[in-house]
Design a protein around this motif. Sequence first.
Motif, PDB file in Angstrom:
ATOM      1  N   ALA A   1       0.850  -1.209   0.000  1.00  0.00           N
ATOM      2  CA  ALA A   1       0.000   0.000   0.000  1.00  0.00           C
ATOM      3  C   ALA A   1       0.879   1.251   0.000  1.00  0.00           C
ATOM      4  O   ALA A   1       2.039   1.211   0.426  1.00  0.00           O
ATOM      5  N   SER A   2       0.319   2.376  -0.490  1.00  0.00           N
ATOM      6  CA  SER A   2       1.102   3.610  -0.583  1.00  0.00           C
ATOM      7  C   SER A   2       0.269   4.813  -0.145  1.00  0.00           C
ATOM      8  O   SER A   2      -0.906   4.905  -0.494  1.00  0.00           O
ATOM      9  N   THR A   3       0.918   5.734   0.559  1.00  0.00           N
ATOM     10  CA  THR A   3       0.281   7.033   0.837  1.00  0.00           C
ATOM     11  C   THR A   3       1.267   8.120   0.436  1.00  0.00           C
ATOM     12  O   THR A   3       2.450   8.043   0.768  1.00  0.00           O
ATOM     13  N   TYR A   4       0.776   9.133  -0.288  1.00  0.00           N
ATOM     14  CA  TYR A   4       1.638  10.173  -0.832  1.00  0.00           C
ATOM     15  C   TYR A   4       1.379  11.519  -0.160  1.00  0.00           C
ATOM     16  O   TYR A   4       0.456  11.677   0.646  1.00  0.00           O
ATOM     17  N   LEU A   5       2.224  12.467  -0.573  1.00  0.00           N
ATOM     18  CA  LEU A   5       2.193  13.818  -0.029  1.00  0.00           C
ATOM     19  C   LEU A   5       0.764  14.367   0.045  1.00  0.00           C
ATOM     20  O   LEU A   5       0.019  14.233  -0.899  1.00  0.00           O
ATOM     21  N   GLY A   6       0.427  14.991   1.165  1.00  0.00           N
ATOM     22  CA  GLY A   6      -0.900  15.583   1.307  1.00  0.00           C
ATOM     23  C   GLY A   6      -1.859  14.673   2.055  1.00  0.00           C
ATOM     24  O   GLY A   6      -2.913  15.115   2.513  1.00  0.00           O
ATOM     25  N   THR A   7      -1.500  13.420   2.212  1.00  0.00           N
ATOM     26  CA  THR A   7      -2.364  12.520   2.991  1.00  0.00           C
ATOM     27  C   THR A   7      -2.228  12.878   4.464  1.00  0.00           C
ATOM     28  O   THR A   7      -1.116  13.045   4.966  1.00  0.00           O
ATOM     29  N   MET A   8      -3.369  13.042   5.147  1.00  0.00           N
ATOM     30  CA  MET A   8      -3.328  13.345   6.577  1.00  0.00           C
ATOM     31  C   MET A   8      -4.190  12.337   7.337  1.00  0.00           C
ATOM     32  O   MET A   8      -5.376  12.196   7.055  1.00  0.00           O
ATOM     33  N   PHE A   9      -3.561  11.673   8.282  1.00  0.00           N
ATOM     34  CA  PHE A   9      -4.296  10.786   9.181  1.00  0.00           C
ATOM     35  C   PHE A   9      -4.749  11.636  10.373  1.00  0.00           C
ATOM     36  O   PHE A   9      -4.029  11.763  11.358  1.00  0.00           O
ATOM     37  N   ASP A  10      -5.913  12.250  10.241  1.00  0.00           N
ATOM     38  CA  ASP A  10      -6.457  13.100  11.309  1.00  0.00           C
ATOM     39  C   ASP A  10      -7.310  12.183  12.195  1.00  0.00           C
ATOM     40  O   ASP A  10      -8.533  12.096  12.033  1.00  0.00           O
ATOM     41  N   VAL A  11      -6.632  11.464  13.073  1.00  0.00           N
ATOM     42  CA  VAL A  11      -7.269  10.366  13.812  1.00  0.00           C
ATOM     43  C   VAL A  11      -7.340  10.716  15.296  1.00  0.00           C
ATOM     44  O   VAL A  11      -6.318  11.026  15.919  1.00  0.00           O
ATOM     45  N   GLY A  12      -8.564  10.659  15.855  1.00  0.00           N
ATOM     46  CA  GLY A  12      -8.769  10.963  17.271  1.00  0.00           C
ATOM     47  C   GLY A  12      -8.351   9.799  18.163  1.00  0.00           C
ATOM     48  O   GLY A  12      -7.996   8.717  17.673  1.00  0.00           O
ATOM     49  N   PRO A  13      -8.417   9.995  19.504  1.00  0.00           N
ATOM     50  CA  PRO A  13      -7.919   8.979  20.451  1.00  0.00           C
ATOM     51  C   PRO A  13      -8.534   7.598  20.288  1.00  0.00           C
ATOM     52  O   PRO A  13      -7.883   6.591  20.534  1.00  0.00           O
ATOM     53  N   ARG A  14      -9.787   7.509  19.855  1.00  0.00           N
ATOM     54  CA  ARG A  14     -10.447   6.196  19.712  1.00  0.00           C
ATOM     55  C   ARG A  14     -10.514   5.750  18.246  1.00  0.00           C
ATOM     56  O   ARG A  14     -11.193   4.793  17.906  1.00  0.00           O
ATOM     57  N   GLY A  15      -9.826   6.443  17.388  1.00  0.00           N
ATOM     58  CA  GLY A  15      -9.921   6.167  15.954  1.00  0.00           C
ATOM     59  C   GLY A  15      -9.039   5.022  15.488  1.00  0.00           C
ATOM     60  O   GLY A  15      -7.954   4.772  16.040  1.00  0.00           O
ATOM     61  N   ARG A  16      -9.504   4.316  14.458  1.00  0.00           N
ATOM     62  CA  ARG A  16      -8.733   3.232  13.841  1.00  0.00           C
ATOM     63  C   ARG A  16      -8.907   3.313  12.321  1.00  0.00           C
ATOM     64  O   ARG A  16     -10.038   3.351  11.833  1.00  0.00           O
ATOM     65  N   VAL A  17      -7.785   3.342  11.637  1.00  0.00           N
ATOM     66  CA  VAL A  17      -7.814   3.412  10.170  1.00  0.00           C
ATOM     67  C   VAL A  17      -7.138   2.166   9.627  1.00  0.00           C
ATOM     68  O   VAL A  17      -6.095   1.749  10.146  1.00  0.00           O
ATOM     69  N   SER A  18      -7.722   1.566   8.601  1.00  0.00           N
ATOM     70  CA  SER A  18      -6.988   0.479   7.959  1.00  0.00           C
ATOM     71  C   SER A  18      -6.940   0.715   6.450  1.00  0.00           C
ATOM     72  O   SER A  18      -7.908   1.169   5.842  1.00  0.00           O
ATOM     73  N   LEU A  19      -5.786   0.466   5.921  1.00  0.00           N
ATOM     74  CA  LEU A  19      -5.533   0.646   4.490  1.00  0.00           C
ATOM     75  C   LEU A  19      -5.121  -0.709   3.956  1.00  0.00           C
ATOM     76  O   LEU A  19      -4.126  -1.287   4.397  1.00  0.00           O
ATOM     77  N   GLY A  20      -5.901  -1.214   2.995  1.00  0.00           N
ATOM     78  CA  GLY A  20      -5.716  -2.579   2.520  1.00  0.00           C
ATOM     79  C   GLY A  20      -4.486  -2.767   1.646  1.00  0.00           C
ATOM     80  O   GLY A  20      -3.793  -1.800   1.284  1.00  0.00           O
ATOM     81  N   ASP A  21      -4.258  -4.006   1.279  1.00  0.00           N
ATOM     82  CA  ASP A  21      -3.116  -4.354   0.429  1.00  0.00           C
ATOM     83  C   ASP A  21      -3.225  -3.640  -0.918  1.00  0.00           C
ATOM     84  O   ASP A  21      -4.294  -3.613  -1.533  1.00  0.00           O
ATOM     85  N   TYR A  22      -2.139  -3.068  -1.366  1.00  0.00           N
ATOM     86  CA  TYR A  22      -2.026  -2.385  -2.664  1.00  0.00           C
ATOM     87  C   TYR A  22      -2.975  -1.192  -2.808  1.00  0.00           C
ATOM     88  O   TYR A  22      -3.164  -0.686  -3.917  1.00  0.00           O
ATOM     89  N   ALA A  23      -3.559  -0.757  -1.716  1.00  0.00           N
ATOM     90  CA  ALA A  23      -4.373   0.475  -1.775  1.00  0.00           C
ATOM     91  C   ALA A  23      -3.430   1.650  -1.977  1.00  0.00           C
ATOM     92  O   ALA A  23      -2.271   1.618  -1.543  1.00  0.00           O
ATOM     93  N   LEU A  24      -3.918   2.689  -2.649  1.00  0.00           N
ATOM     94  CA  LEU A  24      -3.065   3.838  -2.936  1.00  0.00           C
ATOM     95  C   LEU A  24      -3.836   5.121  -2.637  1.00  0.00           C
ATOM     96  O   LEU A  24      -4.936   5.324  -3.158  1.00  0.00           O
ATOM     97  N   VAL A  25      -3.262   5.958  -1.779  1.00  0.00           N
ATOM     98  CA  VAL A  25      -3.912   7.204  -1.361  1.00  0.00           C
ATOM     99  C   VAL A  25      -3.032   8.373  -1.787  1.00  0.00           C
ATOM    100  O   VAL A  25      -1.918   8.541  -1.288  1.00  0.00           O
ATOM    101  N   HIS A  26      -3.540   9.188  -2.721  1.00  0.00           N
ATOM    102  CA  HIS A  26      -2.725  10.244  -3.316  1.00  0.00           C
ATOM    103  C   HIS A  26      -2.572  11.486  -2.448  1.00  0.00           C
ATOM    104  O   HIS A  26      -1.687  12.296  -2.664  1.00  0.00           O
ATOM    105  N   GLY A  27      -3.480  11.702  -1.521  1.00  0.00           N
ATOM    106  CA  GLY A  27      -3.399  12.943  -0.741  1.00  0.00           C
ATOM    107  C   GLY A  27      -4.748  13.236  -0.123  1.00  0.00           C
ATOM    108  O   GLY A  27      -5.322  14.307  -0.316  1.00  0.00           O
ATOM    109  N   ALA A  28      -5.276  12.256   0.621  1.00  0.00           N
ATOM    110  CA  ALA A  28      -6.607  12.393   1.218  1.00  0.00           C
ATOM    111  C   ALA A  28      -6.494  12.858   2.662  1.00  0.00           C
ATOM    112  O   ALA A  28      -5.474  12.629   3.317  1.00  0.00           O
TER     113      ALA A  28
END
Length: 194
Positions: free
Chosen positions: A51-78
């Motif tokens: 998986a890949s995350t590029y410039l501009g991607t922000m994980f704005d995750v609070g104390p109870r937050g959980r994010v999962s990014l799957g295999d070969y997923a690609l995030v350009h700047g979310a």
Amino acid sequence: MDAARRLPWDWYQGVIPENVVMDETAYVETSFSFFLYRSEEPVGARIGRGASTYLGTMFDVGPRGRVSLGDYALVHGARIICDAEVEIGDYALISWNVVLMDTYRAPADPAERRRELELVPARRPRRFDTDEPARPVRIGQNVWIGFDACVLPGVTIGEGAIVGARSVVFEDVAPYTAVAGNPARVIRKLNNER
Ligand SMILES: CC(C)(COP(=O)(O)OP(=O)(O)OC[C@H]1O[C@@H](n2cnc3c(N)ncnc32)[C@H](O)[C@@H]1OP(=O)(O)O)[C@@H](O)C(=O)NCCC(=O)NCCS
């Protein structure tokens, strides 16, 4: 990532937080993507194989937050705004400036918003921080989300779906369906032959 959780190619002098589980074949362009990350969950973010995350991607995750990014997923700047759960499936492709939010982070009541804003100057770090309810967002496998689109709390987007650029997705999207516009509406059904 090295033993100190730094990225050797990083222009920002940050580290990948301890509770981020990153496959050794995953790529994060910069640790600045975790500048707003505050998850205290045992695993606050999981980044899958290839998986890949590029410039501009922000994980704005609070104390109870959980994010999962799957295999070969690609995030350009979310911007991934997560106080509960944001799940991005394998092979998902997320374009520039997409916003995925599982919470609005602001009260609808004007008086309450005003009170919250008055609390900001005294906070350290100085931030607008409310306790709004969150509803998980799920982006299915192989979904493609066009640039500047926004996915609102509680939405599930089915496998293989397409979201047009600048769409606002407020309700679930069926698998292999293209939606577009504000509010996002079905524009066509997609072929799901493998
Ligand atoms: C969603 C998308 C893929 C659809 O492309 P398409 O299948 O060729 O769609 P069409 O151009 O034939 O349009 C079909 C209808 O949907 C509408 N539509 C298409 N994209 C739209 C959008 N982003 N917002 C609003 N309406 C849209 C068209 O106006 C058309 O409406 P009509 O039938 O009333 O005339 C494309 O419009 C798009 O948004 N691509 C995003 C590209 C991108 O973000 N790339 C980043 C690289 S990762």
